[in-house]
Design an enzyme around this catalytic site. Structure first.
Site, PDB file in Angstrom:
ATOM      1  N   HIS A   9      38.006  33.144  42.070  1.00  0.00           N
ATOM      2  CA  HIS A   9      36.548  33.132  41.976  1.00  0.00           C
ATOM      3  C   HIS A   9      36.109  33.055  40.513  1.00  0.00           C
ATOM      4  CE1 HIS A   9      36.650  33.914  46.267  1.00  0.00           C
ATOM      5  NE2 HIS A   9      37.507  34.905  46.008  1.00  0.00           N
ATOM      6  N   GLU A  23      34.669  41.190  43.092  1.00  0.00           N
ATOM      7  CA  GLU A  23      36.059  40.752  43.103  1.00  0.00           C
ATOM      8  C   GLU A  23      36.407  39.918  41.880  1.00  0.00           C
ATOM      9  OE1 GLU A  23      39.200  37.923  45.566  1.00  0.00           O
ATOM     10  OE2 GLU A  23      37.133  38.121  46.290  1.00  0.00           O
ATOM     11  N   HIS A  78      43.792  37.984  43.775  1.00  0.00           N
ATOM     12  CA  HIS A  78      42.579  38.195  44.560  1.00  0.00           C
ATOM     13  C   HIS A  78      42.465  39.642  45.023  1.00  0.00           C
ATOM     14  CE1 HIS A  78      41.023  34.031  45.391  1.00  0.00           C
ATOM     15  NE2 HIS A  78      42.234  33.729  44.931  1.00  0.00           N
ATOM     16  N   GLU A 144      46.599  39.596  47.571  1.00  0.00           N
ATOM     17  CA  GLU A 144      45.343  40.274  47.912  1.00  0.00           C
ATOM     18  C   GLU A 144      45.538  41.763  47.617  1.00  0.00           C
ATOM     19  OE1 GLU A 144      42.523  39.044  48.728  1.00  0.00           O
ATOM     20  OE2 GLU A 144      42.759  37.153  49.823  1.00  0.00           O
TER      21      GLU A 144
END
Length: 446
Positions: A9, A23, A78, A144
């Site tokens: 992102h 995040e 992430h 993650e």
């Protein structure tokens, strides 16, 4: 080894959000810490990042950059989100790959190392059709690192120490997967001392106890405050988190008088390069503040800023703190710089007519100090989470002083032994910390 590091992102894409966290910021912070560890501690590692600041980068741009550079590995960082209840760590490779593939083998190694430091539930090894996994021409992994909308996971994410541990876990995996070799100057040695005795027989009994419980131990003779003591050492580790895990195992056996000792030999100069400015902080902020207050009881308590921002910029914050003590005469400000300037590095100060830069608050003064060190130590772009506060950053020849002794004749003029003076202060800090921990141990025993 060429690593393409992808903080997920960024820019107008914040990713997941929850519990006051975004995040994109967590991803970038972990990735920068990961990059700093690799560049500071390992040989023959090249790193490119899809972004090193809060910018928007498309998925296509990320994989195209990695493919054009011919990277050896694509690692995407992430955080997860779901329903506020889900918790834990998981990682992904491309769904079209068999479990026997090289990518799966790399992932297995990475998974083991990351979960070893994560403190989160292990949700397993998974596969998916994510763009960065499908379109990258090299082996690729997407991790993650917890669920940002889960309050428990988010409390970990908010901790800079946890994010540093997560970065270290990824690095440990990369080291094994790609057989990375350490630089000669990389890191300290963390020794776990599980008992310190005046009588040798007591130390031998403690050693036998550990060995009967499957923990190797040796008795080491040491002189503390002119007295011979017999220490039971249960391991010496390159990574602090490994030493801390050994501490947990020892405490589970009912032993409470254990502590971690940082080997002072790591302060010895390298033949060519000296002690690096870049690296991880060893001493705690509490010990830093305790030490300076033992000399100046009016000193401000700013050790925590050197920990937090030193870790962000990849600088040895505890040695930078020692430099601040040298520059300010232990925060007594007996030179031209005055306390209200919050200028701990003497930035811009040249004499009575020019006392140098001033900063609105202590935190800003520490950031500027570390940015100035970053300019000397690194040729990489300055990480952009915080504004540039060092007014002289652009005047420095980037990378011209990667070691503390490399600052000789640069930070202070003539300053022919400037770096050595800083390291002398740091050695005193180390000795004070060691003695403090010995005193704590003795108090526990009595």
């Amino acid at each position: 080894m060429k690593l393409f590091l992808d903080p997920g992102h960024g820019g107008n894409d914040s990713g997941a959000a929850g519990n006051g966290l975004l995040e994109k910021n967590i991803n970038l912070d972990i990735a920068i810490r990961l990059r700093n560890i690799l560049l500071n501690e390992y040989q023959n590692v090249e790193i490119r990042m899809s972004r090193s600041s809060d910018t928007t980068v498309s998925l296509e741009q990320r994989t195209s950059q990695a493919n054009e550079w011919n990277a050896d590995y694509f690692l995407s960082i992430h955080c997860n989100a779901f329903n506020g209840q889900a918790s834990g760590y998981e990682d992904y490779i491309y769904q079209g790959l068999p479990d026997s593939s090289k990518t799966a083998a790399y992932r297995n190694i990475m998974h083991n190392h990351v979960t070893a430091v994560h403190s989160l539930p292990d949700r397993g090894r998974k596969k998916a059709d994510f763009h960065v996994l499908r379109e990258s021409a090299m082996s690729a992994l997407l991790t993650e690192n917890g669920f940002i909308d889960n309050p428990g996971d988010a409390s970990f994410m908010a901790s800079s120490e946890w994010r540093q541990s997560v970065a270290r876990g990824h690095v440990n995996g990369l080291e094994e997967a790609f057989n990375l070799q350490h630089q000669q100057s990389a890191g300290s040695v963390y020794k776990v001392i599980a008992g310190s005795f005046e009588v040798r027989d007591n130390a031998d009994n403690r050693q036998s106890f550990f060995q009967s419980n499957g923990i190797e131990a040796v008795v080491v003779e040491a002189v503390v405050s002119n007295q011979t003591r017999y220490r039971v050492q249960t391991g010496a580790f390159k990574y602090r988190e490994n030493a801390e895990r050994r501490m947990e195992a020892i405490r589970s056996l009912g032993i409470e008088d254990a502590f971690i000792l940082v080997d002072e030999d790591t302060l010895q100069m390298e033949e060519d390069n000296g002690v690096s400015i870049l690296g991880e902080m060893v001493l705690s902020p509490h010990l830093l503040d305790q030490y300076v207050k033992s000399i100046n009881d009016q000193a401000p308590e700013i050790g925590v800023y050197y920990l937090e921002y030193g870790a962000y910029y990849g600088i040895r914050g505890d040695i930078a703190f020692a430099q601040a003590l040298h520059e300010t005469d232990y925060f007594r400000f007996t030179g031209v710089v005055q306390p209200e300037q919050n200028n701990y590095g003497g930035l811009g100060a040249t004499g009575p007519d020019n006392p140098g830069d001033s900063f609105d608050k202590p935190e800003d003064g520490v950031i500027a100090h570390l940015q100035h060190l970053y300019a000397y130590a690194s040729t990489s772009d300055l990480p952009s989470a915080y504004p540039l506060l060092d007014s002289r950053f652009e005047l420095i020849k980037r990378g011209s002083a990667p070691s503390w002794t490399g600052l000789n004749g640069k930070w202070a003029v003539p300053g022919s032994d400037y770096g050595q003076l800083i390291l002398n202060v740091y050695e005193r800090l180390i000795k004070f910390s060691r003695n403090t921990m010995e005193d704590v141990l003795e108090n526990i025993k009595t």
